[in-house]
Motif scaffolding. Structure first.
Motif, mmCIF file in Angstrom:
data_model
loop_
_atom_site.group_PDB
_atom_site.id
_atom_site.type_symbol
_atom_site.label_atom_id
_atom_site.label_comp_id
_atom_site.label_asym_id
_atom_site.label_seq_id
_atom_site.Cartn_x
_atom_site.Cartn_y
_atom_site.Cartn_z
ATOM 1 N N SER A 252 0.013 4.394 -0.100
ATOM 2 C CA SER A 252 -0.761 5.584 0.251
ATOM 3 C C SER A 252 0.135 6.653 0.888
ATOM 4 O O SER A 252 1.004 6.361 1.705
ATOM 5 C CB SER A 252 -1.883 5.198 1.218
ATOM 6 O OG SER A 252 -2.588 6.352 1.612
ATOM 7 N N GLY B 228 -0.741 8.918 2.932
ATOM 8 C CA GLY B 228 -1.150 9.195 4.305
ATOM 9 C C GLY B 228 -2.589 9.660 4.354
ATOM 10 O O GLY B 228 -2.933 10.540 3.575
ATOM 11 N N ASN C 159 0.844 -1.198 0.000
ATOM 12 C CA ASN C 159 0.000 0.000 0.000
ATOM 13 C C ASN C 159 0.881 1.250 0.000
ATOM 14 O O ASN C 159 1.541 1.542 0.991
ATOM 15 C CB ASN C 159 -0.903 -0.059 1.241
ATOM 16 C CG ASN C 159 -1.752 1.179 1.430
ATOM 17 O OD1 ASN C 159 -1.809 2.057 0.570
ATOM 18 N ND2 ASN C 159 -2.414 1.269 2.572
ATOM 19 N N LEU D 257 -7.468 2.453 8.539
ATOM 20 C CA LEU D 257 -6.530 3.501 8.968
ATOM 21 C C LEU D 257 -5.310 3.610 8.077
ATOM 22 O O LEU D 257 -4.412 4.404 8.347
ATOM 23 C CB LEU D 257 -6.143 3.351 10.434
ATOM 24 C CG LEU D 257 -5.168 2.317 10.930
ATOM 25 C CD1 LEU D 257 -4.424 2.865 12.150
ATOM 26 C CD2 LEU D 257 -5.900 1.067 11.332
ATOM 27 N N GLU D 258 -5.305 2.871 6.978
ATOM 28 C CA GLU D 258 -4.188 2.935 6.039
ATOM 29 C C GLU D 258 -4.601 3.514 4.689
ATOM 30 O O GLU D 258 -3.829 3.430 3.734
ATOM 31 C CB GLU D 258 -3.639 1.529 5.802
ATOM 32 C CG GLU D 258 -3.124 0.822 7.042
ATOM 33 C CD GLU D 258 -2.667 -0.587 6.715
ATOM 34 O OE1 GLU D 258 -1.475 -0.873 6.884
ATOM 35 O OE2 GLU D 258 -3.514 -1.392 6.283
ATOM 36 N N SER E 171 -2.904 2.199 -4.084
ATOM 37 C CA SER E 171 -2.782 3.601 -3.651
ATOM 38 C C SER E 171 -1.621 4.318 -4.341
ATOM 39 O O SER E 171 -0.862 5.059 -3.714
ATOM 40 C CB SER E 171 -2.626 3.684 -2.123
ATOM 41 O OG SER E 171 -3.709 3.076 -1.460
ATOM 42 N N ALA F 191 -1.300 6.266 5.904
ATOM 43 C CA ALA F 191 -0.444 5.337 5.184
ATOM 44 C C ALA F 191 -0.396 3.973 5.868
ATOM 45 O O ALA F 191 -0.929 3.781 6.960
ATOM 46 C CB ALA F 191 0.967 5.918 5.086
#
Lengths: 361, 361
Positions: free
Chosen positions: A8, A10, A6, B37-38, A323, A12
């Motif tokens: 991401s 944040g 992942n 939460l990610e 992500s 994250a």
């Protein structure tokens, strides 16, 4: 690794081991008979966890004793509003160095309360590098100098701590804290939203040289006052206990993995792997940030043909890479590779990029 | 029920079903391949959850369309600082009605920014009742009138909405929101830390009549501006996604259980059960709050001999009744019985109290 990698920016990714522990303890934490999020922040169970989290963070970042460490809410943006209220007199100059979107946000939050001045700015160049220190226009009598250590959207990172003399230096380290050794003693204030390198969303870490807590600042409510938070051990009101606990698990994990030296090593490996994939693609992938200013945390890149973007994202997802979509400000792609991202994740992405290019080049 | 009954005043118990669902989804949420939460707060997965949470809360509380609903950080105390900044001119009077510790906190947060006046106060009586409306000294030209609907430490609750005419009424409902039907249209602002009746810590709900968002207020950073938060859909910066998600699960659970009418019924049953146990103990247990002002949420009581306190707490824990220790301001005991506390929990406590008295009376 059963879950996708992942990337991401944040909130994250967290290490699977941290999430597994949180899941294991979610209904009954340490034999308390309740979840960590169901217990008083002033009870012995949570107080122990809170103190351990602070001690571990101090160890991790080598925070000197003359610095307070606060665990607060409101994100980095709220700190950007509190910094002038706490550390500047009304109308006093404060210097801002802008190297991307978040520096520009920081000065916007400060403007209502101080004479916020742009000391240096790379907006004209599209935020692709760092302004030469010799060109910074620092103000006489400035309350502080503020800069953004790493810009998550533009993928620009300072590879050094700027020298600003006696004026307190304030750094927004939201997206690069704990990614390598840092000489905290060079700073007046370091702050960071936790939802990137430090783990969970909903918590902000603020590290303040204690002498600055005696500055008068401006009229403000106690809850907007850093010194009041410090006196109350970050429990002036109910703190976000669940988020604080998760951060504590993450601090422990980072120490167990080898600390910031190890994360500096991994960050170098991960980012070099991805920049090599971009630079070696003959223009299929592009990153336009000056090499010396390239972020080790957020690798932004575009495809030579933006019509391929949707296919890139879809096929990446199919092989477990999620992500990757860039921020709406820049478009394109962004691979955020914070501490929880293993080297194998960056490697998988680099391999996918080569493979995708071969099939679509 | 395998876990103990948890009477914590906040952060408080959540329904086991909510925690079970959170645990089930913690590593892979809705097939996203990552934890809630990610993921980016601006991604489609979280946006859907955020919108559903707001819609469910609007349904639960029957919030009229001309009210904004914000999901913020910082707790109720931060709102107490933002209210004068947003809704009052510098130096304008604002009226505060103090019926306990939290009302006193609210006015302290306001004092640096407005002419905060005590319109009524029951401190002399030890915060044991409500000040008669006829005795309130409301100010000419007040920006608003603020009161605390339920005082968690003193166990004092308004059983009605005070009438204050055209001036916006602002209510701190941190510890009684969603415990019964409420005519939102009588308020200018309602705010509540979520960690009691609404579930998770780290999230604050603010409900604002939209016309108040056009008030000029005082110079403040955008992140301290309610109108800016409203325009950004509570995503001016990264919101506490994990906490918002948990609140959403809790809203859904409250709707499934029958909504605020059902929680009003349960709150009456639970609180009457405990007050009956106190009042029927012949002085072994004591509650000194005037009967008409007794809280349905926080039942405070002392034992006739404080030397028994430690034994009471220890034996209660042994039979699965935890977090009964009173706040340090008052000492003694406190049983907080928010929406997540089942009637069976209050019943178990009442039975334990009778049993303890028999063995120690």
């Amino acid at each position: 690794m059963s879950r996708p990698y992942n990337f991401s920016a944040g909130p994250a990714a967290l290490p699977e081991a941290v999430l597994e522990q949180a899941r294991e303890e979610l209904l009954d934490w340490n034999g308390a008979g309740a979840s960590v999020l169901e217990l008083s922040h002033r009870g012995p169970e949570f107080m122990r966890a809170a103190e351990k989290a602070e001690a571990d963070l101090r160890t991790l970042l080598s925070v000197p004793d003359d610095y307070a460490v606060l665990f607060l809410q409101g994100g980095a943006t709220t700190q950007q509003a509190l910094i002038p209220l706490n550390f500047a007199a009304a109308g006093q100059p404060a210097d801002y160095v802008l190297t991307g979107h978040w520096g520009a946000t920081a000065i916007k939050q400060a403007q209502p309360c101080v004479d916020a001045r742009v000391a240096a700015d790379t907006a004209d160049g599209g935020y692709r590098g760092l302004p030469a220190r010799a060109d910074w226009a620092l103000s006489e009598g400035a309350a502080y100098v503020h800069y953004t250590a790493n810009e998550t959207i533009h993928g620009v990172e300072f590879d050094h701590i700027p020298e600003v003399g006696e004026v307190p230096l304030i750094g927004d380290f939201s997206s690069s804290i704990a990614s390598g050794p840092l000489d905290v003693s060079r700073f007046g204030v370091i702050y960071a939203g936790a939802q990137k390198n430090l783990g969970p969303v909903g918590l902000t870490v603020v590290i303040i040289r204690r002498d600055l807590l005696t500055r008068t600042g401006q009229a403000r409510a106690p809850i907007l006052d850093y010194a009041a938070h410090e006196r109350a051990g970050s429990m002036l009101n109910t703190p976000p206990t669940l988020n604080w606990y998760l951060a504590g698990l993450m601090f422990q994990w980072m120490l167990d993995e080898g600390g910031v030296e190890e994360f500096a090593r991994r960050s170098a490996v991960k980012s070099q792997m991805l920049y090599a994939a971009i630079d070696g693609s003959g223009g299929f992938y592009r990153n336009t940030v000056e090499r010396s200013a390239r972020s080790r945390m957020n690798v932004v890149f575009s495809l030579h043909d933006e019509n391929l973007d949707a296919r890139f994202l879809e096929q990446a997802r199919a092989v477990g890479l999620i992500s990757l979509k860039g921020h709406r400000v820049l478009g394109g792609m962004r691979a955020s590779i914070y501490n929880a991202m293993p080297v194998s994740g960056a490697q998988a992405l680099a391999e996918f990029m080569a493979d995708f290019q071969q099939r679509n080049g």
